[in-house]
Design an enzyme around this catalytic site. Sequence first.
Site, PDB file in Angstrom:
ATOM      1  N   ASP A  11       0.865  -1.182   0.000  1.00  0.00           N
ATOM      2  CA  ASP A  11       0.000   0.000   0.000  1.00  0.00           C
ATOM      3  C   ASP A  11       0.897   1.226   0.000  1.00  0.00           C
ATOM      4  OD1 ASP A  11      -2.026   1.815   0.197  1.00  0.00           O
ATOM      5  OD2 ASP A  11      -2.768   1.144   2.153  1.00  0.00           O
ATOM      6  N   ASP A 106      -2.410   2.360  -6.244  1.00  0.00           N
ATOM      7  CA  ASP A 106      -1.429   2.392  -5.163  1.00  0.00           C
ATOM      8  C   ASP A 106      -1.481   1.169  -4.265  1.00  0.00           C
ATOM      9  OD1 ASP A 106      -3.908   2.939  -4.098  1.00  0.00           O
ATOM     10  OD2 ASP A 106      -3.235   4.558  -2.800  1.00  0.00           O
ATOM     11  N   GLU A 107      -2.065   0.088  -4.741  1.00  0.00           N
ATOM     12  CA  GLU A 107      -2.260  -1.066  -3.864  1.00  0.00           C
ATOM     13  C   GLU A 107      -2.264  -2.345  -4.694  1.00  0.00           C
ATOM     14  OE1 GLU A 107      -5.682  -2.601  -0.684  1.00  0.00           O
ATOM     15  OE2 GLU A 107      -5.931  -0.725  -1.792  1.00  0.00           O
TER      16      GLU A 107
END
Length: 454
Positions: A11, A106-107
Site C-alpha cells: 500500500d 497504489d495497492e
Amino acid sequence: MRREASVLHLDLDAFFAAVEQRDKPSLRGRPVVVGGVGGRGVVATASYEARAYGARSAMSTAEARRRCPAGTAFLGGRFAAYRRTSDVVMGLLRELSPLVEPASLDEAYVDLAAGAGHDLSVGGVTALGRDLKERISRATGGVTGSVGIGTSKLMAKIGSDLDKPDGLVVVPPGTELDVLHPLPVTRLGGVGPATAERLHQVGVKTVADLAAKPLTDLVALVGRAHGAGLYALARAEDDRQVVPDRGVKSVSHEETFERDLTDLDVLGREIDSMAARVGQRLRASAFSGRTVTLKLRRYDFTTLTRSQTLPQPTDDPRLIATMARRLLADAGTSGGLRLLGVGVSGLSVYAQGDLFSEDDTGGTTDVVSADDIEDGDGPAVEARGTTAPTETRWWPGQDVAHDELGTGWVWGRGLGRVTVRFEGPTTGPGPVRTLAADDPALHPADPPDWRPPV
C-alpha cells in the site's frame, strides 16, 4: 490459510500527495490535499502533514480547508503522473512473482509462492519486503510504501496497515489471531459505518468480540452472506487467491438492515454513505463510470435493480448519491426494504474533469497574494466571483511550461492572472512568477521526469 507467510500486500503511502510532494520540492514537508479544488470538491488524498490537522479522504474540500492551516496546498489531480509512477511499482512487483493483483493505482497483492526461489521463512520474507521497499523508493524518486506479509490476503492487508507510513509487518504463521483479535472490528473488509453501528449495538467493538458471536447471531444481524463472511474473517479464515490483472467491471457497496426500512430520509442517508464509499474506491482505482445502479431487496426477499446512465463518466459521490436517490424514489419503499446497494459500472480510466472539476457555478478559485509571492507561502487568498474564460484552462497543481521561464506548476489563479512556481522534482524549490492568464508563452505540459539524467 497457507503454511507460510507467502502473500504480500503493498500500500503506497498517501500516494497522490506523495507524488505531488516529489514533483514539487517547495511542498515537501508541508500539508498537501489532492482532490476537487472547486466549492463542491472532495478530498482524494491528504498528505500525512495534512492528516495531522484532520484532513482525510472523502471529506469535502471545504471542510479540509477549514481544518488545515494557511499555506496548505490544495491541488487538482495529475493522473498521468500517478499512473506513470504506479506502472513502475507494479513492474517491480511482477519481478517478484507472475501473480500480481492490482487493487488500485497504489495497492496490490503478490503471491510470493508463485515466484522463483523465494525463501518463505519469516526471516526470508522480511528481508524480501525490506529490499522491495528500498527498490520502490529508489525507482520512484522517494515514494514510500507499507508492506504486509501473511498467510492470506486478509493478514497481508492487515499487516500493511499496522505500521504506516513506510512500514513492514510480517505476520508469522500461527499468530494470526494474536494480531487480529485486538483490532477494532472496522479493520475488517466489509465493516462499513452502518455495519459497525449495528455491531456496536450488540457489544462488538473488536475482532475478538466478533469471534465470540455465534454464526446464527451474525446472520440474523447482517444477513446470511455477510454474516458468514464476517464469521470466517474473525477467525482469520481467508482462502482467496491472488488473481493477476483482474478486470474491474463495476464498483459497489451494499448494506443489509437490522429491520426493514421505509423512511426515505433514513434510506437517503444510507445511500449517501454508500455513494461516498463507492466514490472513494473509484478514485483510488483511477476509474470513473457512467452507469449508476441501485439494488433493492424488499421485505419479501424480492430483489430489484434500477439503473441510469449518465452522459459523462463520474466518480463524484454526490452525483452518484443524487442519481441513486432518484432511482429509489421511482422504485418506492412499499412494505419496507431489508437491503440496499449502490454501484457504478461502465468504467473507464479516469479523465480530468470529474472529481477534480471546478464548482460549476464559478465558485471559489485559489489566488496567490503579493505577500505570498514575496515570502514563498502556498495559496492562501480566495476571491469570489465568476472565473474569467482565460483562466479555465489552468488549475492548481497543473504541469505547465513557459517559452522563456521553463517548466513548473500552477500555484494559483484568479483575477485574470495565473501564478506559476518554476521547479521540478530534481531542481529544488524554485521561483514564483505571476503571469497573465492568457499569456501566449504559457502552455500545459506533461508531468516532469523524476529520474535525474544518466
